[in-house]
Design an enzyme around this catalytic site. Structure first.
Site, PDB file in Angstrom:
ATOM      1  N   ARG A 144       0.822  -1.225   0.000  1.00 21.24           N
ATOM      2  CA  ARG A 144       0.000   0.000   0.000  1.00 21.24           C
ATOM      3  C   ARG A 144       0.851   1.269   0.000  1.00 21.24           C
ATOM      4  O   ARG A 144       0.477   2.271   0.617  1.00 21.24           O
ATOM      5  CB  ARG A 144      -0.933   0.029   1.220  1.00 21.24           C
ATOM      6  CG  ARG A 144      -1.989  -1.037   1.251  1.00 21.24           C
ATOM      7  CD  ARG A 144      -3.144  -0.666   0.315  1.00 21.24           C
ATOM      8  NE  ARG A 144      -4.244  -1.578   0.469  1.00 21.24           N
ATOM      9  CZ  ARG A 144      -5.324  -1.325   1.205  1.00 21.24           C
ATOM     10  NH1 ARG A 144      -5.463  -0.184   1.820  1.00 21.24           N
ATOM     11  NH2 ARG A 144      -6.282  -2.209   1.291  1.00 21.24           N
ATOM     12  N   ARG A 159      -3.039   7.152   1.199  1.00 22.16           N
ATOM     13  CA  ARG A 159      -3.462   8.392   1.844  1.00 22.16           C
ATOM     14  C   ARG A 159      -2.462   9.042   2.786  1.00 22.16           C
ATOM     15  O   ARG A 159      -2.684  10.149   3.244  1.00 22.16           O
ATOM     16  CB  ARG A 159      -4.772   8.140   2.593  1.00 22.16           C
ATOM     17  CG  ARG A 159      -5.959   7.993   1.667  1.00 22.16           C
ATOM     18  CD  ARG A 159      -7.100   7.295   2.342  1.00 22.16           C
ATOM     19  NE  ARG A 159      -6.701   5.925   2.657  1.00 22.16           N
ATOM     20  CZ  ARG A 159      -7.471   5.045   3.270  1.00 22.16           C
ATOM     21  NH1 ARG A 159      -8.656   5.387   3.674  1.00 22.16           N
ATOM     22  NH2 ARG A 159      -7.025   3.818   3.499  1.00 22.16           N
ATOM     23  N   ARG A 200      -6.076  11.851  -6.061  1.00 20.56           N
ATOM     24  CA  ARG A 200      -7.362  11.194  -5.812  1.00 20.56           C
ATOM     25  C   ARG A 200      -8.502  12.206  -5.931  1.00 20.56           C
ATOM     26  O   ARG A 200      -9.562  11.891  -6.459  1.00 20.56           O
ATOM     27  CB  ARG A 200      -7.342  10.566  -4.423  1.00 20.56           C
ATOM     28  CG  ARG A 200      -8.536   9.676  -4.119  1.00 20.56           C
ATOM     29  CD  ARG A 200      -8.445   9.241  -2.668  1.00 20.56           C
ATOM     30  NE  ARG A 200      -9.476   8.309  -2.282  1.00 20.56           N
ATOM     31  CZ  ARG A 200     -10.742   8.644  -2.081  1.00 20.56           C
ATOM     32  NH1 ARG A 200     -11.147   9.899  -2.271  1.00 20.56           N
ATOM     33  NH2 ARG A 200     -11.616   7.728  -1.702  1.00 20.56           N
ATOM     34  N   ASP A 246      -6.998  -2.193  -7.131  1.00 22.44           N
ATOM     35  CA  ASP A 246      -7.468  -2.822  -5.900  1.00 22.44           C
ATOM     36  C   ASP A 246      -7.849  -4.258  -6.206  1.00 22.44           C
ATOM     37  O   ASP A 246      -8.217  -4.571  -7.347  1.00 22.44           O
ATOM     38  CB  ASP A 246      -8.691  -2.074  -5.347  1.00 22.44           C
ATOM     39  CG  ASP A 246      -8.945  -2.466  -3.897  1.00 22.44           C
ATOM     40  OD1 ASP A 246      -8.317  -1.868  -3.011  1.00 22.44           O
ATOM     41  OD2 ASP A 246      -9.744  -3.401  -3.656  1.00 22.44           O
ATOM     42  N   TYR A 273     -15.121 -10.844   0.480  1.00 27.00           N
ATOM     43  CA  TYR A 273     -15.775  -9.541   0.291  1.00 27.00           C
ATOM     44  C   TYR A 273     -17.052  -9.684  -0.533  1.00 27.00           C
ATOM     45  O   TYR A 273     -18.049  -9.009  -0.277  1.00 27.00           O
ATOM     46  CB  TYR A 273     -14.820  -8.553  -0.395  1.00 27.00           C
ATOM     47  CG  TYR A 273     -13.697  -8.101   0.535  1.00 27.00           C
ATOM     48  CD1 TYR A 273     -13.906  -7.067   1.439  1.00 27.00           C
ATOM     49  CD2 TYR A 273     -12.460  -8.715   0.522  1.00 27.00           C
ATOM     50  CE1 TYR A 273     -12.901  -6.651   2.301  1.00 27.00           C
ATOM     51  CE2 TYR A 273     -11.439  -8.319   1.371  1.00 27.00           C
ATOM     52  CZ  TYR A 273     -11.670  -7.282   2.258  1.00 27.00           C
ATOM     53  OH  TYR A 273     -10.682  -6.880   3.115  1.00 27.00           O
TER      54      TYR A 273
END
Ligand code: CP3
Length: 343
Positions: free
Chosen positions: A23, A27, A36, A73, A148
């Site tokens: 990652r 952010r 973004r 992702d 998920y």
């Protein structure tokens, strides 16, 4: 010429070891937040090659990591199969929970076309990246992606997906099979576009008991590796079965992956044993990176002392946490690279 990352995955020991972070585009970087915002949403960012390539390159420019990882992702695969997906602020991914009947409706015809922005991102990044730096392609492992799809969101124990596999074993097999096939095609196209290393993220491997681990973690990944190797026999594949604990050894031996990504709970003495047969990647606790100071230095030193003499890719034991200070990332890299003697 092989990159440092590829040399290590092929079994060489380099000191200082190559380093990247799971990652690493995210952010904690102001430049990521800026891009973004330009994209408007996380998914638009994933599907816009110019912007996805830009955020892929940001951590390389800032820190000089030894590998870039495609910005996307793991959940773009179910999204491209026709499942709805959105990312909610502070909640993560949200999907409509999958039922047995939905499985046969998954759109296996158009899925690769829908994933094609990632191939363009890879081409763009590769054209701008120094040859000495690897470009990692990736996908989620079938089990983790299935968790998920079935729950419709992230959970800590994967109760819905485990129960689904017990109540509907046939449906679970069909789902895993579909994800195996699509993920293989997706990875083959990523390699074709310029990815020189592949990582398979099985973030929820640790939720499975012995029987299920064999069936839903090892077997699907084993089949994926076999299919990929039929086309690209030499491609380095890093497997990351997070939380696999004592199953790490079995996983590495049976799946045929080339290198093993270790989460931070793997004891270093056990990692050292695994490293005799497989190059290892990891495994700093991401919270040490949030904390900085001595906590960070101790964590880095312990990994280097125990694993630094063998084939090691220095990494975190899971993804970087958004409130990590950039100064701490710099401190970690400096510490890992401070000894250049044998290089
Ligand atoms: O590593 C990289 O820099 C490449 C990009 C990448 C992302 N996700 C970007 C992302 C990779 C390799 C992933 C993998 C991924 N995604 C995994 C496997 C690894 C792991 O962390 O266990 C999983 C389980 C997912 C699913 C996912 N995506 C979740 C649970 C979340 C929400 C949690 C969070 O961090 O917000 C995401 C969102 C996500 N994926 C973000 C990023 C940069 C944050 C989205 C944003 O910008 O708002």
């Amino acid at each position: 010429m092989d990159t440092k990352l590829v040399k290590v995955i092929k079994g060489e020991s380099l000191f200082p070891p190559p380093i990247w972070m799971m990652r690493q585009a995210g952010r904690y970087l102001p430049e990521y937040k800026h891009t973004r915002e330009t994209a408007g949403s996380f998914l638009k960012l994933c599907y816009t090659p110019v912007l996805a390539a830009e955020v892929t390159l940001q951590p390389i420019r800032r820190f000089g990591f030894d590998a870039a990882i495609l910005f996307s992702d793991i959940l773009v695969v179910p999204h491209a199969l026709g499942r709805d997906l959105r990312f909610e602020e502070n909640q993560g991914p949200v999907m409509t929970p999958l039922t047995e009947k939905d499985i046969e409706k998954l759109d296996v015809i158009n899925v690769i076309e829908r994933l094609s922005p990632s191939f363009e991102t890879i081409e763009r990044v590769r054209s701008k990246l120094d040859d000495k730096i690897s470009l990692i392609g990736f996908c989620g492992a079938p089990w983790t992606v299935a968790t998920y799809m079935i729950a419709g969101h992230g959970t800590f124990d994967q109760a819905s997906a485990r129960l689904f596999s017990y109540f509907h074993p046939q449906a679970m097999n069909s789902l895993l099979e579909c994800l195996i096939d699509v993920s293989v095609d997706y990875l083959l196209k990523q390699i074709n576009a310029g990815a020189d290393v592949i990582q398979i993220f099985d973030s929820w491997a640790g939720a499975l008991d012995n029987i299920s681990f064999e069936r839903m973690c090892i077997q699907p990944v084993q089949r994926m590796v076999k299919k990929i190797r039929q086309i690209y026999p030499e491609i380095p594949i890093i497997g990351f079965p997070r939380g696999a604990n004592l199953f790490y050894k079995d996983y590495a031996e049976k799946t045929g992956i080339t290198a093993l990504g270790l989460d931070w709970s793997v004891p270093l003495f056990f990692a050292e044993r695994l490293q005799k047969d497989f190059p290892v990647q990891g495994n700093l606790d991401p919270m040490r990176l949030v904390a900085g100071g001595d906590a960070l230095d101790c964590g880095v030193d312990a990994i280097l002392a125990k694993l630094g003499k063998g084939p090691l890719i220095f990494n975190l034991g899971h993804g970087i946490i958004p409130n990590t200070p950039i100064k701490h990332v710099e401190q970690m890299i400096k510490r890992v690279r401070r000894n250049q003697i044998n290089n």
